[in-house]
Design a protein around this motif. Structure first.
Motif, PDB file in Angstrom:
ATOM      1  N   MET A 124      -1.702  -2.358  -5.597  1.00 32.16           N
ATOM      2  CA  MET A 124      -1.876  -1.846  -4.473  1.00 32.16           C
ATOM      3  C   MET A 124      -1.938  -2.770  -3.287  1.00 32.16           C
ATOM      4  SD  MET A 124      -1.064   1.114  -5.136  1.00 32.16           S
ATOM      5  CE  MET A 124      -1.057   1.868  -3.671  1.00 32.16           C
ATOM      6  N   THR A 214      -6.992   0.813  -0.769  1.00 31.05           N
ATOM      7  CA  THR A 214      -5.876   0.311  -0.063  1.00 31.05           C
ATOM      8  C   THR A 214      -6.315  -0.217   1.383  1.00 31.05           C
ATOM      9  OG1 THR A 214      -5.599   2.611   0.590  1.00 31.05           O
ATOM     10  CG2 THR A 214      -4.374   1.911  -1.308  1.00 31.05           C
ATOM     11  N   ASN A 233      -4.763  -8.639   1.838  1.00 31.17           N
ATOM     12  CA  ASN A 233      -3.815  -7.214   1.827  1.00 31.17           C
ATOM     13  C   ASN A 233      -2.634  -7.601   2.479  1.00 31.17           C
ATOM     14  OD1 ASN A 233      -2.936  -4.496   2.111  1.00 31.17           O
ATOM     15  ND2 ASN A 233      -4.838  -3.847   1.638  1.00 31.17           N
ATOM     16  N   GLY A 252      -4.174   2.762   4.707  1.00 34.02           N
ATOM     17  CA  GLY A 252      -3.212   2.182   3.518  1.00 34.02           C
ATOM     18  C   GLY A 252      -1.874   2.490   3.916  1.00 34.02           C
ATOM     19  N   LEU A 253      -0.783   2.618   3.159  1.00 39.51           N
ATOM     20  CA  LEU A 253      -0.924   2.628   1.692  1.00 39.51           C
ATOM     21  C   LEU A 253      -0.182   1.648   0.917  1.00 39.51           C
ATOM     22  CD1 LEU A 253      -0.558   6.631   0.877  1.00 39.51           C
ATOM     23  CD2 LEU A 253      -2.412   5.122   0.225  1.00 39.51           C
ATOM     24  N   LYS A 254       1.239   1.450   1.004  1.00 39.42           N
ATOM     25  CA  LYS A 254       1.984   0.434   0.236  1.00 39.42           C
ATOM     26  C   LYS A 254       3.227   0.118   1.026  1.00 39.42           C
ATOM     27  CE  LYS A 254       2.464  -1.649  -3.430  1.00 39.42           C
ATOM     28  NZ  LYS A 254       3.182  -2.645  -2.438  1.00 39.42           N
TER      29      LYS A 254
END
Length: 419
Positions: A124, A214, A233, A252-254
């Motif tokens: 993640m 996340t 990240n 977050g997320l992705k």
């Protein structure tokens, strides 16, 4: 297809569409578009769509699919099939993917064991493909078996027509010996922006602790006894980052990026006191543009819309507080007051209030009489009897929002009832 390492060509912005709370699309003006092939913003609690652009057509989404992979792993943990501290031993095939810089950002050594927790974090935070494979095979044993679990969780989230092939987001052929048999090597996961938003909402609602993963900026990954890798990240919208949101705090997320998918991002955070979920697919230009476009979409929503709490049906105009119940041939007509079970947040145009809203009571099919305007007995106190459909113009999001309504008292069938 291998992940991008270069600037994507600029794409023509598509026609802006809007969707209702049930995600039915309508069209708005071109001046309200964002620079993405598809985009959507929803309220995470209610699901109300606040902005939508070409949101119902399926497209490749690259590593954004890992939110669905995570949802499956979370389900396995909840059911006791996996544990966060459980160690997974890396196979030769997984190590090959993990140590190929085209596919993964975290090395995994063949024969080495890593915890579910560390593999999820790497999947993640830095989109480690090898980690996603390792988790999937520990969960189901093969790409095909894990794919069935992904399909099942997607259906739970309300997604029924997506094309789902693997847990990573690569083309089927890129998985080598672990690819799906009988499926084109070029096949990629394809979901709509709407689909992605539904899965993100499902994930956050059912497993809110994923945000503790996340939103982390830096996490150390123990590759081996003598090798540690600091993961940074790749979500640049996190607070204090280069592309941090100017409208609220993202958690977050992705991200996702392949040649066919382009720059993609599904995000969530708190904005004006509400959790929102955003999705942008195939944003043109350099990396980080997906974050800038997301923030622009958030700015558009927050500039043009506001939210109000519906505490009782009388917050709307008169005529929607009760319904007639009929239970006997030619007699026995009674009135039942209606209610909502709890306050509901409704987003409206900035200059619109609840009294401006046009409302329509739509009774559930299994409860209404012929003609649809009356309930048929028996009706139980607290039973859902229909929805109050709210028609609101002048906003970027849905014109139609359905609020469930419930009976406030019991009406039994009387002797001689014809129902």
């Amino acid at each position: 297809m291998k992940k991008l390492r270069r600037v994507m060509a600029h794409l023509l912005v598509v026609i802006l569409t809007l969707t209702s709370m049930s995600m039915t699309s309508i069209v708005t003006s071109a001046s309200e578009t964002v620079d993405a092939r598809a985009a959507i913003t929803i309220d995470a609690e209610t699901g109300q769509v606040l902005y939508a652009q070409n949101a119902t057509k399926r497209y490749p989404i690259a590593s954004v699919i890992k939110i669905l992979t995570l949802a499956v792993i979370e389900q396995d943990i909840a059911q006791g099939k996996l544990k966060w501290d459980q160690k997974i031993t890396i196979s030769k095939d997984v190590a090959k993917v993990a140590n190929d810089w085209h596919f993964s950002n975290v090395p995994l050594n063949e024969g080495e064991s890593y915890t579910v927790q560390s593999l999820v974090e790497s999947m993640m935070i830095v989109s480690a493909d090898g980690s996603a494979e390792a988790l999937a095979f520990a969960s189901a044993g093969s790409t095909a078996a894990f794919n069935k679990k992904m399909q099942a969780v997607a259906r739970e989230a309300g997604v029924t027509d997506a094309k789902i092939y693997n847990m990573i987001g690569l083309a089927n052929g890129d998985l080598g010996a672990q690819r799906l048999k009988g499926v084109s090597k070029e096949a990629e996961n394809q979901l709509s922006a709407e689909d992605v938003a539904k899965i993100a909402r499902y994930l956050i609602d059912k497993y809110p602790s994923v945000l503790e993963i996340t939103k982390q900026k830096f996490v150390n990954f123990q590759v081996s006894e003598n090798q540690q890798y600091q993961m940074v990240n790749i979500n640049s919208m996190l607070p204090q980052n280069a592309a941090a949101s100017t409208h609220g705090e993202v958690e977050g997320l992705k991200t996702g990026m392949t040649d066919s998918a382009g720059n993609c991002f599904v995000g969530t955070g708190i904005f004006n006191g509400r959790r929102l979920i955003t999705v942008v697919l195939k944003v043109p230009g350099e990396y980080n543009n997906q974050f800038k476009v997301t923030d622009a979409m958030l700015g558009l929503v927050l500039d043009k819309e506001h939210y109000l709490s519906v505490n009782k049906l009388s917050d709307f105009k008169k005529g929607v507080q009760s319904v007639i119940v009929t239970h006997a041939k030619g007699k026995g007509v009674k009135t039942v007051p209606l209610t909502i079970k709890k306050p509901v947040t409704l987003w409206l145009g900035k200059n619109v209030n609840l009294k401006h809203a046009d409302v329509e009571l739509i009774l559930d099919k299994n409860k209404r009489t012929i003609g649809g305007h009356k309930l048929r007995a028996p009706v139980k106190k607290g039973e859902r009897v229909g929805v109050l459909r709210v028609h609101v113009a002048g906003q970027l999001g849905a014109e139609n929002v359905d609020l469930p309504v419930y009976a406030t008292k019991t009406i039994e069938k009387e002797k001689g009832s014809w129902f």
